[in-house]
Design an enzyme around this catalytic site. Structure first.
Site, PDB file in Angstrom:
ATOM      1  N   PRO A  10      75.624 -80.557 -29.417  1.00 42.76           N
ATOM      2  CA  PRO A  10      76.798 -81.345 -29.028  1.00 42.76           C
ATOM      3  C   PRO A  10      76.559 -82.277 -27.847  1.00 42.76           C
ATOM      4  O   PRO A  10      77.357 -83.184 -27.615  1.00 42.76           O
ATOM      5  CB  PRO A  10      77.844 -80.275 -28.687  1.00 42.76           C
ATOM      6  CG  PRO A  10      77.063 -79.048 -28.392  1.00 42.76           C
ATOM      7  CD  PRO A  10      75.813 -79.115 -29.197  1.00 42.76           C
ATOM      8  N   GLY A  13      74.185 -87.718 -28.841  1.00 39.51           N
ATOM      9  CA  GLY A  13      75.094 -88.644 -29.523  1.00 39.51           C
ATOM     10  C   GLY A  13      76.326 -89.025 -28.745  1.00 39.51           C
ATOM     11  O   GLY A  13      77.202 -89.718 -29.267  1.00 39.51           O
ATOM     12  N   THR A  40      74.497 -75.603 -30.604  1.00 38.14           N
ATOM     13  CA  THR A  40      73.568 -75.132 -29.571  1.00 38.14           C
ATOM     14  C   THR A  40      74.254 -75.166 -28.209  1.00 38.14           C
ATOM     15  O   THR A  40      75.072 -76.048 -27.933  1.00 38.14           O
ATOM     16  CB  THR A  40      72.297 -75.988 -29.522  1.00 38.14           C
ATOM     17  OG1 THR A  40      72.631 -77.327 -29.140  1.00 38.14           O
ATOM     18  CG2 THR A  40      71.603 -76.013 -30.878  1.00 38.14           C
ATOM     19  N   GLY A  68      63.877 -83.194 -29.487  1.00 35.21           N
ATOM     20  CA  GLY A  68      63.756 -81.802 -29.037  1.00 35.21           C
ATOM     21  C   GLY A  68      64.457 -80.835 -29.974  1.00 35.21           C
ATOM     22  O   GLY A  68      63.934 -79.760 -30.290  1.00 35.21           O
ATOM     23  N   GLU A  72      62.823 -77.960 -32.457  1.00 36.96           N
ATOM     24  CA  GLU A  72      63.250 -76.557 -32.489  1.00 36.96           C
ATOM     25  C   GLU A  72      63.586 -76.112 -33.913  1.00 36.96           C
ATOM     26  O   GLU A  72      63.242 -74.999 -34.323  1.00 36.96           O
ATOM     27  CB  GLU A  72      64.466 -76.347 -31.583  1.00 36.96           C
ATOM     28  CG  GLU A  72      64.125 -76.288 -30.106  1.00 36.96           C
ATOM     29  CD  GLU A  72      65.228 -75.613 -29.307  1.00 36.96           C
ATOM     30  OE1 GLU A  72      66.014 -74.836 -29.895  1.00 36.96           O
ATOM     31  OE2 GLU A  72      65.296 -75.862 -28.090  1.00 36.96           O
ATOM     32  N   THR A  93      67.095 -90.022 -28.187  1.00 30.78           N
ATOM     33  CA  THR A  93      66.652 -91.189 -27.440  1.00 30.78           C
ATOM     34  C   THR A  93      65.637 -92.007 -28.224  1.00 30.78           C
ATOM     35  O   THR A  93      65.742 -93.224 -28.327  1.00 30.78           O
ATOM     36  CB  THR A  93      66.021 -90.737 -26.104  1.00 30.78           C
ATOM     37  OG1 THR A  93      66.958 -89.930 -25.394  1.00 30.78           O
ATOM     38  CG2 THR A  93      65.647 -91.924 -25.244  1.00 30.78           C
ATOM     39  N   ASP A 215      49.390 -86.609 -44.495  1.00 30.87           N
ATOM     40  CA  ASP A 215      47.964 -86.878 -44.747  1.00 30.87           C
ATOM     41  C   ASP A 215      47.059 -85.695 -44.413  1.00 30.87           C
ATOM     42  O   ASP A 215      45.849 -85.747 -44.621  1.00 30.87           O
ATOM     43  CB  ASP A 215      47.493 -88.133 -44.017  1.00 30.87           C
ATOM     44  CG  ASP A 215      47.622 -88.036 -42.496  1.00 30.87           C
ATOM     45  OD1 ASP A 215      47.834 -86.920 -41.975  1.00 30.87           O
ATOM     46  OD2 ASP A 215      47.516 -89.081 -41.823  1.00 30.87           O
ATOM     47  N   ASP A 274      58.702 -83.275 -24.505  1.00 32.40           N
ATOM     48  CA  ASP A 274      59.058 -82.278 -23.496  1.00 32.40           C
ATOM     49  C   ASP A 274      57.811 -81.568 -22.989  1.00 32.40           C
ATOM     50  O   ASP A 274      56.796 -81.494 -23.687  1.00 32.40           O
ATOM     51  CB  ASP A 274      60.027 -81.240 -24.083  1.00 32.40           C
ATOM     52  CG  ASP A 274      61.383 -81.847 -24.418  1.00 32.40           C
ATOM     53  OD1 ASP A 274      61.888 -82.645 -23.607  1.00 32.40           O
ATOM     54  OD2 ASP A 274      61.927 -81.532 -25.495  1.00 32.40           O
TER      55      ASP A 274
END
Length: 294
Positions: A10, A13, A40, A68, A72, A93, A215, A274
């Site tokens: 949440p 965005g 989350t 990120g 996860e 981002t 690949d 990260d």
């Protein structure tokens, strides 16, 4: 009965996250018999939710969030006996995997175009006991990226990474790396080393033009630099895309890479944007490991 999980971050965005969640839920209800939504609250939640879905036999897992959150979700499914199909709505981002899969970066358009009839096999990278879907970066510029705070990421997008990296160039440090690449050992001097899976890194979509999501290869790049002047020489080559070694850059497609520092100094990696494990690390490829909706 086909059951899907939708994991929503949440905090991604902005104020429209709730609206996108509703749109995604409505779309998924036209495809699946049952759709469960989980939100989350902290780091690790998306991974844990996805892992539970594998245990409970879900058909598909979808996540809404940035790189990120996508990492996860994939990490929760990777190497499980049952691996649900995976999908995502980009709200972050940079959204590198979305770029590599040509998923629309506008969330509403991505939701509208979502189809379980359009999918690809997806390679996953493994670093020690963790996973990545885009890139492991090690060295001076990745250290700078680790210092970019979340507010700057949100405000400036991929520009935040570039600005932070440029600021760090004044203090460019070269490291003595010990590499083992597909069993072959070598020692190198470099400020920055990248192990990528896709063509898009940090939002730059042609950095590794030959890299494909399926690949079966890791794409290793390192800068041949030991001074600020050397580093500045490498940047034009890097930004125009790397598909072979040059005087300024080394490039190799491979399947396993081990990286350590010759002097055993401490240096953290950057994994999918990260901060990740500290050296030494073992990096490998899990080819065609997941089915991803695209």
């Amino acid at each position: 009965m086909q059951k899907a999980l939708l994991v929503v971050n949440p905090s991604s965005g902005g104020e429209q996250a709730k609206e996108y969640e509703q749109l995604a839920h409505e779309k998924l209800k036209t495809i699946f018999d049952e759709v469960v939504i989980l939100h989350t609250k902290k780091a690790g939640d998306a991974k844990n939710f996805a892992r539970e879905a594998t245990i409970e036999g879900y058909h598909s897992v979808f996540v809404m969030g940035g790189d990120g959150t996508v990492n996860e979700g994939i990490s929760g499914i990777a190497e499980q006996e049952h691996r649900p199909n995976f999908g995502f709505i980009p709200l972050g981002t940079v959204n590198d995997l979305a770029r590599a899969l040509e998923i629309p970066l506008e969330p509403e358009e991505a939701i509208e175009n979502l189809s379980i009839d359009s999918f690809k096999s997806l390679d996953i990278g493994k670093i020690n006991e963790d996973y990545f879907m885009n890139v492991v970066a090690i060295g001076t510029i990745p250290e700078a990226i680790n210092d970019v705070n979340p507010e700057k990421k949100t405000k400036l997008g991929k520009l935040a990474y570039f600005i932070s990296g440029i600021k760090q160039l004044a203090g460019t440090q070269s490291y003595s790396f010990h590499l083992t690449v597909d069993g072959q050992e070598e020692k190198i001097e470099s400020s920055t080393l990248l192990v990528g899976l896709t063509n898009s890194i940090g939002g730059f979509e042609t950095l590794i033009p030959d890299a494909k999501v399926d690949d079966g290869k890791l794409h290793l790049i390192y800068l041949k630099d030991s001074s600020l002047l050397d580093t500045l020489k490498t940047l034009p080559d890097l930004l125009k895309g790397v598909d072979e070694s040059t005087d300024n850059l080394a490039y190799q497609a491979c399947e396993k890479v081990e990286v350590s520092l010759s002097d055993n100094a401490e240096l953290a990696t950057n994994v999918d944007g990260d901060e990740g494990a500290k050296l030494p690390v073992k990096i490998s490829i899990l080819p065609a490991h997941l089915t991803v909706y695209c």
